[in-house]
Design a protein around this motif. Structure first.
Motif, mmCIF file in Angstrom:
data_model
loop_
_atom_site.group_PDB
_atom_site.id
_atom_site.type_symbol
_atom_site.label_atom_id
_atom_site.label_comp_id
_atom_site.label_asym_id
_atom_site.label_seq_id
_atom_site.Cartn_x
_atom_site.Cartn_y
_atom_site.Cartn_z
ATOM 1 N N GLY A 19 0.604 -1.739 -0.059
ATOM 2 C CA GLY A 19 0.045 -0.160 -0.015
ATOM 3 C C GLY A 19 0.962 1.285 0.225
ATOM 4 N N HIS A 20 0.439 2.522 -0.322
ATOM 5 C CA HIS A 20 1.103 3.481 -0.146
ATOM 6 C C HIS A 20 0.669 4.687 0.948
ATOM 7 C CE1 HIS A 20 -1.212 5.912 -3.289
ATOM 8 N NE2 HIS A 20 -1.762 4.934 -2.981
ATOM 9 N N TYR A 21 1.598 5.211 1.416
ATOM 10 C CA TYR A 21 0.779 6.018 2.653
ATOM 11 C C TYR A 21 0.846 7.737 2.371
ATOM 12 C CZ TYR A 21 6.033 6.724 3.953
ATOM 13 O OH TYR A 21 7.382 6.386 4.080
ATOM 14 N N THR A 28 -9.464 7.521 0.104
ATOM 15 C CA THR A 28 -9.533 6.410 -0.349
ATOM 16 C C THR A 28 -8.073 6.304 -0.975
ATOM 17 O OG1 THR A 28 -10.637 4.887 -2.308
ATOM 18 C CG2 THR A 28 -9.590 7.335 -2.470
ATOM 19 N N ASP A 29 -7.335 7.138 -1.223
ATOM 20 C CA ASP A 29 -5.932 6.354 -1.668
ATOM 21 C C ASP A 29 -5.102 6.870 -1.386
ATOM 22 O OD1 ASP A 29 -4.248 6.449 -3.565
ATOM 23 O OD2 ASP A 29 -4.842 7.258 -5.338
ATOM 24 N N ASP A 30 -4.789 6.699 -0.607
ATOM 25 C CA ASP A 30 -4.444 4.911 -0.306
ATOM 26 C C ASP A 30 -4.531 4.156 1.339
ATOM 27 O OD1 ASP A 30 -4.499 2.021 -0.731
ATOM 28 O OD2 ASP A 30 -2.660 2.035 -0.822
ATOM 29 N N LYS A 31 -4.367 5.867 1.948
ATOM 30 C CA LYS A 31 -4.591 4.978 3.234
ATOM 31 C C LYS A 31 -5.952 4.647 4.071
ATOM 32 C CE LYS A 31 -1.869 9.317 4.749
ATOM 33 N NZ LYS A 31 -2.162 10.743 5.106
ATOM 34 N N GLU A 85 5.520 7.140 -1.567
ATOM 35 C CA GLU A 85 6.269 6.986 -2.888
ATOM 36 C C GLU A 85 5.497 6.875 -4.361
ATOM 37 O OE1 GLU A 85 10.427 6.835 -3.242
ATOM 38 O OE2 GLU A 85 11.328 9.354 -2.766
ATOM 39 N N GLU A 86 4.515 6.762 -3.914
ATOM 40 C CA GLU A 86 3.998 5.423 -4.760
ATOM 41 C C GLU A 86 2.956 7.308 -5.621
ATOM 42 O OE1 GLU A 86 -0.005 3.995 -7.467
ATOM 43 O OE2 GLU A 86 0.343 6.047 -6.244
ATOM 44 N N GLU A 87 2.074 8.543 -5.568
ATOM 45 C CA GLU A 87 2.107 9.406 -6.575
ATOM 46 C C GLU A 87 3.151 9.770 -6.603
ATOM 47 O OE1 GLU A 87 -0.971 9.233 -6.322
ATOM 48 O OE2 GLU A 87 -2.196 8.538 -4.959
ATOM 49 N N ILE A 88 4.414 9.676 -6.994
ATOM 50 C CA ILE A 88 5.558 10.203 -7.818
ATOM 51 C C ILE A 88 6.053 9.627 -8.128
ATOM 52 C CG2 ILE A 88 5.685 12.253 -6.423
ATOM 53 C CD1 ILE A 88 8.299 11.255 -4.883
ATOM 54 N N SER A 101 -5.060 -3.141 -1.943
ATOM 55 C CA SER A 101 -5.914 -2.080 -2.410
ATOM 56 C C SER A 101 -6.068 -0.983 -2.739
ATOM 57 C CB SER A 101 -6.759 -2.546 -1.182
ATOM 58 O OG SER A 101 -7.250 -3.952 -0.606
ATOM 59 N N ASP A 102 -5.661 -0.368 -4.194
ATOM 60 C CA ASP A 102 -5.647 1.111 -4.343
ATOM 61 C C ASP A 102 -6.323 0.963 -5.460
ATOM 62 O OD1 ASP A 102 -4.244 3.663 -4.493
ATOM 63 O OD2 ASP A 102 -2.706 3.005 -4.759
ATOM 64 N N CYS A 103 -7.649 0.634 -5.364
ATOM 65 C CA CYS A 103 -8.424 0.618 -6.534
ATOM 66 C C CYS A 103 -10.050 1.163 -6.003
ATOM 67 C CB CYS A 103 -7.995 0.072 -7.851
ATOM 68 S SG CYS A 103 -7.704 -2.053 -7.357
#
Ligand code: BES
Ligand code: ZN
Length: 453
Positions: free
Chosen positions: A84-86, A117-120, A151-154, A178-180
Motif C-alpha cells: 500500500g502507500h501512505y 480512499t487513495d490509499d490510507k 512515493e507511489e504518487e510520484i 487495495s488501491d483501486c
C-alpha cells in the motif's frame, strides 16, 4: 471466523478513529516542504503494525522511507505480501474542499479527507483486518508481510531498487493491493488490468523575453501558438493518437474480453450526468468502459503560458509548457513509447522556436493471471465480506509496483479495490465510504481464512 467478524464489527469506531488520525498527517510526496510529514505518516503506520505484534521498521531510501513489517510464524503456510502507500496527492485547489483536506470530516456515511480512499483508507482496511485476526487468535493462519511506501504518487522512483535489495525478506507467494475501486456502489470488483503510464513535460521557448503583442505579434513565433498547434495535432478527429508507431504493440481485445466489458452493468447516462458533460467522448469504435479500461490515451494534464492573471495583458509570451500523460495498455512498453513520443514532439517544433522534452515517471501496464487459486480465494473473500459476488474489471489507473513484484519477486498481484468510482481520488473532497471500509476490513480476514484452508 464468525467470532472474529463479530469482534471486527464491534471495533468499528476504533477503525475509524485510527484512520482519522492517520489522515490528519499531510503526507504529500510531491511537496518538498512536506518531507517531515511524509515520514511521520510512515512512522505512524509502522507504529500501528509494531503495536499489533508485527516486526516492523522504517527503511530509508533515496527518497521517502518504506515501512516493512512481517509476521512469519505460520510454518508451512503461504506468505502474502500486502502493498500500500501512505503518501497522498496535493490537495489543490483548496477552495473547492468543503472542509480542510487534512481535517477529516464525516458526512453521512462518508469520511472526507485527502488520502481517504487513495490509499490510507484502503491499506488501513487490510491492516486492521489482518491485525484484528492476529489479536483475536494470537496467531495468523498464513504469513504476512507489509510493504507500505511513501512515493507511489510520484511514480515509486526508489521502490524497484528497494525490492531488489530486500528480495529475500520480501519473498512471498502472492501480493495483495487495495488501491483501486469497486465497479459501482453495491457491485464489488476485483481488478484484472491496470494501465501503464508515461508522463512527459514539453517546454517551447520563443523570444528571450515577453514582448508587446502589438509591436512583435506576427513577426516572432508565439511559443503558446506553436505549442498548441503541436498538441492539437497529437489526436485526430476520431480521437486516435497520431504519433507514428504508438499503437504498434497494443494487444487487440479478444471477442470474449469485449463481451466481458459489455456484460458489466454500466450506466453510461449516470456516468455522464455525474460529470455534467453534454456527451461522453473518446476514441471512435470503442465503448466508454473499453476506452477507460483497455485503450491507450494521451491527455494534457497541465498547460502554462502567458498572462493568466486577472484582466487582459497584451503580451506575447516568451515560453509555453505542457504536461502530458499517456496511459498504456498491454503490450506497450513505457520506455519505447517515451522515446517515440519525445522524438515526435521534437520533430513537430517549428524552426522559429526551440523545444525541450523531459520525462517525469512511468509505469508498466498490468494484466492479472485469471486462472489462479489466489484470485478464486479473493473472489470468495469479497463475496463474504461484501455480501455480493464481485465482477472482474479493468482500471485506467496505474500502480507501478505491480510489474516490479512480478519481475523481481516473480509473484502475481490480486487487486482488491475497496473504493468507489466517485471517491474523488486526486480531486477535492476525496472520500471513503465507511461501510466499505468495514467490509474491506472483514474481507481481509476472510481472505486469510480462505487461503489457509
Ligand atoms: N490508486 C491509484 C491507482 C488507480 C487509480 C488504480 C484508479 C485504479 C483506478 C494510484 O495511487 C495512482 O494514482 N497512481 C498513479 C501512478 C503514477 C503516479 C505513476 C496514477 O495512476 O496516476
Ligand atoms: Zn493510490
Amino acid at each position: 471466523m464468525h467470532e472474529i467478524i463479530e469482534t471486527l464489527s464491534g471495533d468499528r469506531q476504533q477503525h475509524i478513529d485510527r484512520l482519522v488520525e492517520w489522515l490528519r498527517i499531510p503526507s504529500i510526496s510531491t511537496d518538498r516542504q512536506r518531507k517531515g510529514d511524509v515520514r511521520r505518516a510512515g512512522e505512524w503506520i509502522m507504529g500501528e503494525l509494531a503495536t499489533s505484534g508485527f516486526d516492523a521498521r522504517l527503511d530509508e531510501t533515496e527518497g521517502h522511507p518504506v515501512c516493512f513489517a512481517s509476521w512469519t510464524q505460520a510454518v508451512g503456510a503461504p506468505t502474502v505480501l500486502i502493498y500500500g502507500h501512505y503518501d497522498v496527492q496535493p490537495p489543490e485547489p483548496l477552495e473547492l474542499w468543503r472542509h480542510g483536506a487534512f481535517e477529516p470530516t464525516i458526512e453521512g456515511d462518508d469520511l472526507i479527507a485527502r488520502g481517504a480512499t487513495d490509499d490510507k483508507g484502503q491499506v488501513l482496511a487490510l491492516v486492521r483486518g489482518v491485525c484484528g485476526v492476529l489479536k483475536h487468535r494470537g496467531s495468523l493462519p498464513v504469513n504476512i508481510k507489509f510493504l507500505i511506501e511513501g512515493e507511489e504518487e510520484i511514480g515509486s522512483p526508489n521502490l524497484a531498487s528497494y525490492i531488489k535489495a530486500h528480495s529475500k525478506e520480501l519473498t512471498a507467494d502472492v501480493a495483495v493491493i487495495s488501491d483501486c475501486s469497486q465497479f459501482a456502489p453495491g457491485i464489488p470488483a476485483i481488478t484484472v488490468a491496470l494501465k501503464g503510464l508515461v508522463y512527459l513535460e514539453v517546454f517551447v521557448q520563443g523570444p528571450n523575453r515577453d514582448l508587446h503583442s502589438g509591436s512583435f505579434g506576427g513577426a516572432v513565433e508565439n511559443p503558446a501558438n506553436a505549442l498548441t498547434r503541436i498538441l492539437g495535432s497529437l489526436r485526430d478527429e476520431e480521437g486516435r493518437i497520431t504519433i507514428p508507431g504508438f499503437y504498434d504493440d497494443v494487444r487487440d481485445l479478444t471477442p470474449e474480453e469485449r463481451e466481458d466489458f459489455a456484460s458489466l452493468p454500466f450506466d453510461e447516462e449516470a456516468f455522464r450526468t455525474d460529470l455534467d458533460v453534454p456527451q461522453v467522448h473518446g476514441e471512435a469504435g470503442w465503448t466508454t468502459l473499453e476506452r477507460k479500461g483497455a485503450r491507450p490515451t494521451l491527455d494534457i494534464n497541465g498547460l502554462l503560458s502567458g498572462w493568466t492573471g486577472e484582466g487582459a495583458k497584451t503580451v506575447l509570451p516568451a515560453h509555453a509548457s505542457a504536461k502530458l500523460s499517456m496511459r498504456l495498455v498491454p503490450d506497450q512498453d513505457p520506455r519505447v513509447i517515451e522515446t517515440l513520443v519525445s522524438d515526435h514532439l521534437r520533430s513537430l517544433c517549428p524552426p522559429s522556436c526551440t523545444i525541450e522534452v523531459s520525462v517525469h515517471h512511468g509505469a508498466e501496464p498490468v494484466l492479472v493471471e485469471r486462472n489462479s487459486h489466489w484470485l478464486e480465494a479473493a473472489a470468495v473473500a469479497v463475496e463474504k465480506g461484501f455480501g455480493k459476488t464481485p465482477v472482474f474489471i479493468r482500471e485506467g489507473g496505474s500502480i507501478p509496483v505491480v510489474s516490479d513484484l512480478k519481475k523481481i519477486l516473480g509473484i502475481d498481484t490480486i487487486l482488491l479495490g475497496l473504493g468507489l468510482p466517485d471517491d474523488n481520488a486526486h480531486s477535492p473532497n476525496e472520500k471513503f465510504h465507511l461501510p466499505d471500509y468495514q467490509r474491506g476490513i472483514e474481507t481481509a480476514a476472510w481472505f486469510l481464512d480462505e487461503i489457509s484452508t
